[in-house]
Design a protein around this motif. Structure first.
Motif, PDB file in Angstrom:
ATOM      1  N   ALA A  80     -14.529   5.552 -11.373  1.00 45.10           N
ATOM      2  CA  ALA A  80     -14.307   4.099 -11.427  1.00 45.10           C
ATOM      3  C   ALA A  80     -15.638   3.361 -11.337  1.00 45.10           C
ATOM      4  N   PRO A  81     -15.679   2.150 -11.885  1.00 41.73           N
ATOM      5  CA  PRO A  81     -16.904   1.355 -11.725  1.00 41.73           C
ATOM      6  C   PRO A  81     -17.035   0.860 -10.290  1.00 41.73           C
ATOM      7  N   THR A  82     -18.182   1.071  -9.694  1.00 36.71           N
ATOM      8  CA  THR A  82     -18.426   0.517  -8.358  1.00 36.71           C
ATOM      9  C   THR A  82     -19.843  -0.037  -8.334  1.00 36.71           C
ATOM     10  N   GLY A  83     -19.971  -1.232  -7.809  1.00 37.67           N
ATOM     11  CA  GLY A  83     -21.282  -1.874  -7.815  1.00 37.67           C
ATOM     12  C   GLY A  83     -22.183  -1.382  -6.704  1.00 37.67           C
ATOM     13  N   SER A  84     -21.885  -0.236  -6.119  1.00 40.64           N
ATOM     14  CA  SER A  84     -22.626   0.093  -4.905  1.00 40.64           C
ATOM     15  C   SER A  84     -23.087   1.539  -4.796  1.00 40.64           C
ATOM     16  N   ALA A  85     -22.889   2.341  -5.838  1.00 41.64           N
ATOM     17  CA  ALA A  85     -23.354   3.736  -5.741  1.00 41.64           C
ATOM     18  C   ALA A  85     -24.853   3.747  -5.458  1.00 41.64           C
ATOM     19  N   LEU A 109     -19.776   2.694 -15.652  1.00 42.23           N
ATOM     20  CA  LEU A 109     -20.873   1.965 -15.005  1.00 42.23           C
ATOM     21  C   LEU A 109     -20.454   0.511 -14.815  1.00 42.23           C
ATOM     22  N   SER A 110     -20.667   0.007 -13.598  1.00 41.62           N
ATOM     23  CA  SER A 110     -20.278  -1.377 -13.301  1.00 41.62           C
ATOM     24  C   SER A 110     -21.327  -2.367 -13.786  1.00 41.62           C
ATOM     25  N   THR A 111     -20.871  -3.547 -14.169  1.00 41.38           N
ATOM     26  CA  THR A 111     -21.795  -4.661 -14.426  1.00 41.38           C
ATOM     27  C   THR A 111     -22.722  -4.863 -13.230  1.00 41.38           C
ATOM     28  N   LEU A 136     -17.008  -4.529 -17.482  1.00 36.88           N
ATOM     29  CA  LEU A 136     -17.517  -5.887 -17.657  1.00 36.88           C
ATOM     30  C   LEU A 136     -16.881  -6.856 -16.672  1.00 36.88           C
ATOM     31  N   TYR A 137     -17.743  -7.548 -15.901  1.00 37.89           N
ATOM     32  CA  TYR A 137     -17.336  -8.784 -15.237  1.00 37.89           C
ATOM     33  C   TYR A 137     -17.800  -9.900 -16.160  1.00 37.89           C
ATOM     34  N   VAL A 138     -16.953 -10.871 -16.361  1.00 35.68           N
ATOM     35  CA  VAL A 138     -17.256 -11.888 -17.372  1.00 35.68           C
ATOM     36  C   VAL A 138     -17.897 -13.104 -16.705  1.00 35.68           C
ATOM     37  N   VAL A 162     -12.768  -4.243 -19.279  1.00 30.60           N
ATOM     38  CA  VAL A 162     -12.926  -5.600 -18.762  1.00 30.60           C
ATOM     39  C   VAL A 162     -12.068  -5.727 -17.503  1.00 30.60           C
ATOM     40  N   THR A 163     -12.705  -6.062 -16.391  1.00 30.07           N
ATOM     41  CA  THR A 163     -11.961  -6.212 -15.134  1.00 30.07           C
ATOM     42  C   THR A 163     -11.310  -7.591 -15.100  1.00 30.07           C
ATOM     43  N   VAL A 164      -9.978  -7.584 -14.921  1.00 26.91           N
ATOM     44  CA  VAL A 164      -9.228  -8.835 -15.063  1.00 26.91           C
ATOM     45  C   VAL A 164      -8.480  -9.231 -13.774  1.00 26.91           C
ATOM     46  N   ILE A 261      -8.419  -3.036 -20.321  1.00 26.71           N
ATOM     47  CA  ILE A 261      -8.532  -4.010 -19.226  1.00 26.71           C
ATOM     48  C   ILE A 261      -8.143  -3.302 -17.934  1.00 26.71           C
ATOM     49  N   LYS A 262      -8.783  -3.702 -16.860  1.00 24.92           N
ATOM     50  CA  LYS A 262      -8.586  -3.049 -15.559  1.00 24.92           C
ATOM     51  C   LYS A 262      -8.073  -4.078 -14.555  1.00 24.92           C
ATOM     52  N   GLY A 263      -6.936  -3.698 -13.928  1.00 28.43           N
ATOM     53  CA  GLY A 263      -6.357  -4.625 -12.964  1.00 28.43           C
ATOM     54  C   GLY A 263      -5.014  -5.139 -13.446  1.00 28.43           C
ATOM     55  N   LEU A 316      -4.576   5.056 -13.916  1.00 22.14           N
ATOM     56  CA  LEU A 316      -4.249   4.476 -12.606  1.00 22.14           C
ATOM     57  C   LEU A 316      -5.418   4.644 -11.648  1.00 22.14           C
ATOM     58  N   ASP A 317      -5.671   3.627 -10.834  1.00 18.46           N
ATOM     59  CA  ASP A 317      -6.553   3.868  -9.694  1.00 18.46           C
ATOM     60  C   ASP A 317      -6.034   3.148  -8.473  1.00 18.46           C
ATOM     61  N   SER A 318      -6.738   3.332  -7.372  1.00 19.08           N
ATOM     62  CA  SER A 318      -6.473   2.728  -6.062  1.00 19.08           C
ATOM     63  C   SER A 318      -5.748   3.698  -5.141  1.00 19.08           C
ATOM     64  N   GLY A 319      -6.519   4.332  -4.286  1.00 17.29           N
ATOM     65  CA  GLY A 319      -5.950   5.191  -3.248  1.00 17.29           C
ATOM     66  C   GLY A 319      -6.045   6.678  -3.525  1.00 17.29           C
ATOM     67  N   VAL A 320      -6.631   7.088  -4.639  1.00 16.93           N
ATOM     68  CA  VAL A 320      -6.683   8.528  -4.937  1.00 16.93           C
ATOM     69  C   VAL A 320      -7.669   9.221  -3.990  1.00 16.93           C
ATOM     70  N   ARG A 321      -7.169  10.132  -3.195  1.00 16.58           N
ATOM     71  CA  ARG A 321      -8.012  10.890  -2.261  1.00 16.58           C
ATOM     72  C   ARG A 321      -7.740  12.388  -2.335  1.00 16.58           C
ATOM     73  N   ARG A 322      -6.606  12.775  -2.897  1.00 18.88           N
ATOM     74  CA  ARG A 322      -6.196  14.176  -2.945  1.00 18.88           C
ATOM     75  C   ARG A 322      -5.768  14.520  -4.361  1.00 18.88           C
ATOM     76  N   THR A 339     -11.441   7.419  -9.706  1.00 15.29           N
ATOM     77  CA  THR A 339     -11.752   7.458  -8.277  1.00 15.29           C
ATOM     78  C   THR A 339     -12.901   6.505  -7.981  1.00 15.29           C
ATOM     79  N   GLY A 340     -12.711   5.705  -6.946  1.00  8.48           N
ATOM     80  CA  GLY A 340     -13.765   4.788  -6.502  1.00  8.48           C
ATOM     81  C   GLY A 340     -14.427   5.337  -5.258  1.00  8.48           C
ATOM     82  N   ARG A 341     -13.783   5.100  -4.105  1.00  3.81           N
ATOM     83  CA  ARG A 341     -14.419   5.485  -2.839  1.00  3.81           C
ATOM     84  C   ARG A 341     -14.619   6.992  -2.723  1.00  3.81           C
ATOM     85  N   ALA A 342     -13.643   7.788  -3.188  1.00  2.96           N
ATOM     86  CA  ALA A 342     -13.730   9.243  -2.977  1.00  2.96           C
ATOM     87  C   ALA A 342     -15.070   9.786  -3.483  1.00  2.96           C
TER      88      ALA A 342
HETATM   89  C1  LIG Z   1     -17.738  -0.304  -3.088  1.00  6.36           C
HETATM   90  C2  LIG Z   1     -16.902  -0.620  -4.286  1.00  6.36           C
HETATM   91  C3  LIG Z   1     -17.423  -1.400  -5.304  1.00  6.36           C
HETATM   92  C4  LIG Z   1     -16.627  -1.709  -6.411  1.00  6.36           C
HETATM   93  N1  LIG Z   1     -17.175  -2.413  -7.447  1.00  6.36           N
HETATM   94  C5  LIG Z   1     -16.429  -2.642  -8.557  1.00  6.36           C
HETATM   95  C6  LIG Z   1     -17.000  -3.269  -9.696  1.00  6.36           C
HETATM   96  O1  LIG Z   1     -18.181  -3.581  -9.708  1.00  6.36           O
HETATM   97  N2  LIG Z   1     -16.200  -3.496 -10.766  1.00  6.36           N
HETATM   98  C7  LIG Z   1     -14.863  -3.130 -10.779  1.00  6.36           C
HETATM   99  O2  LIG Z   1     -14.159  -3.365 -11.754  1.00  6.36           O
HETATM  100  N3  LIG Z   1     -14.313  -2.515  -9.712  1.00  6.36           N
HETATM  101  C8  LIG Z   1     -15.061  -2.243  -8.627  1.00  6.36           C
HETATM  102  N4  LIG Z   1     -14.508  -1.580  -7.570  1.00  6.36           N
HETATM  103  C9  LIG Z   1     -13.109  -1.120  -7.659  1.00  6.36           C
HETATM  104  C10 LIG Z   1     -13.052   0.271  -8.282  1.00  6.36           C
HETATM  105  O3  LIG Z   1     -13.418   0.253  -9.626  1.00  6.36           O
HETATM  106  C11 LIG Z   1     -11.649   0.880  -8.185  1.00  6.36           C
HETATM  107  O4  LIG Z   1     -10.714   0.010  -8.762  1.00  6.36           O
HETATM  108  C12 LIG Z   1     -11.248   1.181  -6.743  1.00  6.36           C
HETATM  109  O5  LIG Z   1     -12.338   1.638  -5.988  1.00  6.36           O
HETATM  110  C13 LIG Z   1     -10.145   2.238  -6.736  1.00  6.36           C
HETATM  111  O6  LIG Z   1      -9.693   2.480  -5.450  1.00  6.36           O
HETATM  112  P1  LIG Z   1     -10.207   3.685  -4.529  1.00  6.36           P
HETATM  113  O7  LIG Z   1     -11.530   3.270  -3.989  1.00  6.36           O
HETATM  114  O8  LIG Z   1      -9.156   3.753  -3.483  1.00  6.36           O
HETATM  115  O9  LIG Z   1     -10.293   4.903  -5.403  1.00  6.36           O
HETATM  116  C14 LIG Z   1     -15.282  -1.248  -6.472  1.00  6.36           C
HETATM  117  C15 LIG Z   1     -14.785  -0.447  -5.449  1.00  6.36           C
HETATM  118  C16 LIG Z   1     -15.579  -0.117  -4.363  1.00  6.36           C
HETATM  119  C17 LIG Z   1     -15.001   0.775  -3.306  1.00  6.36           C
END
Ligand SMILES: Cc1cc2nc3c(=O)[nH]c(=O)nc-3n(C[C@H](O)[C@H](O)[C@H](O)COP(=O)(O)O)c2cc1C
Length: 403
Positions: A80-85, A109-111, A136-138, A162-164, A261-263, A316-322, A339-342
């Motif tokens: 998943a895109p995360t702005g903090s890796a 890769l996140s914007t 993309l964040y718009v 595109v994150t919506v 689109i994401k979300g 699908l995302d949000s909550g995948v850990r296993r 996967t985001g946080r995992a």
């Molecule tokens: C630290 C962090 C930064 C994130 N930054 C973005 C981002 O820049 N753009 C985006 O669309 N989603 C972002 N997300 C959301 C993730 O893309 C994803 O939807 C989410 O992490 C999924 O849930 P999970 O962490 O439980 O796997 C971020 C999530 C985290 C944890």
């Protein structure tokens, strides 16, 4: 670096990440918004779903590999895109990209990433066996977003997401309590926090400081970097809360590749996405980080997948850990998970090796779930694996204890 072999699941990686990162950074990654109801519910929604194992099936030849948008992947997963890796590890996005390439899964890769897309494309792109998607964040100033899309295209990104689900910035009160903000501001609390984590300070912060300067959003247009660095431009002042379907139509016109689109949380939005020519949708509540009353995406998935009816790729995302979470998502109609946080926890603990550790732990768990449920290929995963599912029953009925 931590002994990764001692991390036997994502929770172990999380605990190790917590020790390594300053509290402000760890909580930015790990926590969510307001009262943390959505993030907890994302997990409990997965945990409520029960599976039945199928006995006496020869699963010795099983495989977790599949295809995503017509190309092979090592497992039905992408990052998943995360702005903090890039806060978890120096140029953490690059570490994640290399791990994803090794695991044969796409990296988004996140914007808001701290590593420029050019560098990711050069060291983690198709030439290195990687598949790259750009999120993309718009911006309010649309032409700057259009320029960013063209830049992603020039750099060989295969898909645009595109994150919506983020028209406004969420209430993440803990960041203020921790004195944490982006770009980094030397609040007394955060300075103390950094001093208490000398390994992170040396390996991450100092490395940036002595090379490219303090970490910043490398993909932001230069004029926004300037205004953010001078503290003028807040997130809400720059990002569009006016994003609508006309923008999506425009993106479809200018983006030649896979567009998602994401979300998405509603079947009618999913159907509309198909009408606008999108190739995929990501059912997501942003990991519970935005609206604290949002429903768990895994509970929304069956209705959305039914409405899409194979006309687009549902992720699908949000909550995948296993790994079992992947089996549940696929049986409910998703083609893959993000996967985001995992994978961020893994990156925080060991860079590329840590991210790869997170992916392979989830992969092995998924493989075992397939074996227990008698599935030899991911295509065999269906609602048949659930306990309590009868044709015509929605999952919400099942999780509420019906049947
Ligand atoms: C630290 C962090 C930064 C994130 N930054 C973005 C981002 O820049 N753009 C985006 O669309 N989603 C972002 N997300 C959301 C993730 O893309 C994803 O939807 C989410 O992490 C999924 O849930 P999970 O962490 O439980 O796997 C971020 C999530 C985290 C944890």
């Amino acid at each position: 670096m931590q002994n990764l072999d001692r991390c036997l699941n994502i929770w172990d990686l999380r605990a190790a990440a917590r020790r390594r990162l300053p509290k402000g950074v760890f909580e930015f990654v790990d926590r969510a918004t307001e009262d943390h109801i959505a993030v907890a519910n994302n997990r409990s929604a997965f945990e409520r779903i029960k599976l039945r194992h199928r006995a006496l099936v020869d699963v010795s030849q099983r495989s977790v590999a599949t295809t995503l948008f017509g190309k092979p992947v090592g497992l039905p997963m992408a990052i998943a895109p995360t702005g903090s890796a890039g806060l978890c590890w120096h140029e953490g996005e690059l570490e994640l990209a290399k791990a994803a390439a090794k695991a044969r899964i796409p990296l988004t890769l996140s914007t808001a990433s701290m590593t420029a897309m050019e560098k990711i494309a050069q060291h983690g792109g198709p030439d290195k066996g990687g598949r790259l998607w750009f999120q993309l964040y718009v911006w309010k100033q649309r032409e700057l977003s259009h320029q960013l899309i063209e830049r992603a295209n020039r750099n060989g990104f295969e898909a645009l997401i595109v994150t919506v689900d983020s028209p406004v910035s969420p209430n993440r009160e803990y960041n203020t309590h921790n004195g944490f903000g982006l770009p980094f501001t030397p609040t007394p609390r955060f300075v103390l926090d950094v001093l208490r984590h000398p390994v992170w300070a040396k390996d991450v912060l100092l490395k940036y400081y002595t090379t490219t300067g303090l970490p910043r959003h490398e993909n932001y247009p230069p004029e926004y970097q300037q205004s953010i660095l001078s503290g003028v431009g807040s997130r809400d002042a720059l990002r569009a809360d006016s994003l609508d379907w006309n923008d999506i139509a425009r993106f479809r016109d200018i983006w030649p590749g896979i567009l998602m689109i994401k979300g998405v949380n509603r079947p009618d939005d999913a159907v509309k996405a198909i009408e606008y020519g999108l190739d995929g949708i990501v059912v997501s509540n942003h990991g519970g980080r935005n609206m604290d009353s949002s429903a768990a995406p895994i509970d929304l998935l069956a209705d959305i997948a039914e409405a899409v009816n194979n006309r687009a790729t549902v992720i699908l995302d949000s909550g995948v850990r296993r790994g079992s979470d992947i089996a549940k998502a696929l049986a409910l109609g998703a083609k893959a998970v993000l996967t985001g946080r995992a994978t961020l926890y893994g990156t925080a603990v060991g860079g590329e090796a840590g991210a790869l550790r997170a992916i392979s732990l989830i992969r092995n768990e998924f493989d075992k779930t397939m074996a227990y449920t008698g599935c030899r290929s991911v295509d065999e995963l269906s609602p048949d694996i659930f306990f309590g599912y009868r044709s015509g029953n929605r999952l919400s009925g099942m999780t509420a204890g019906a049947v």
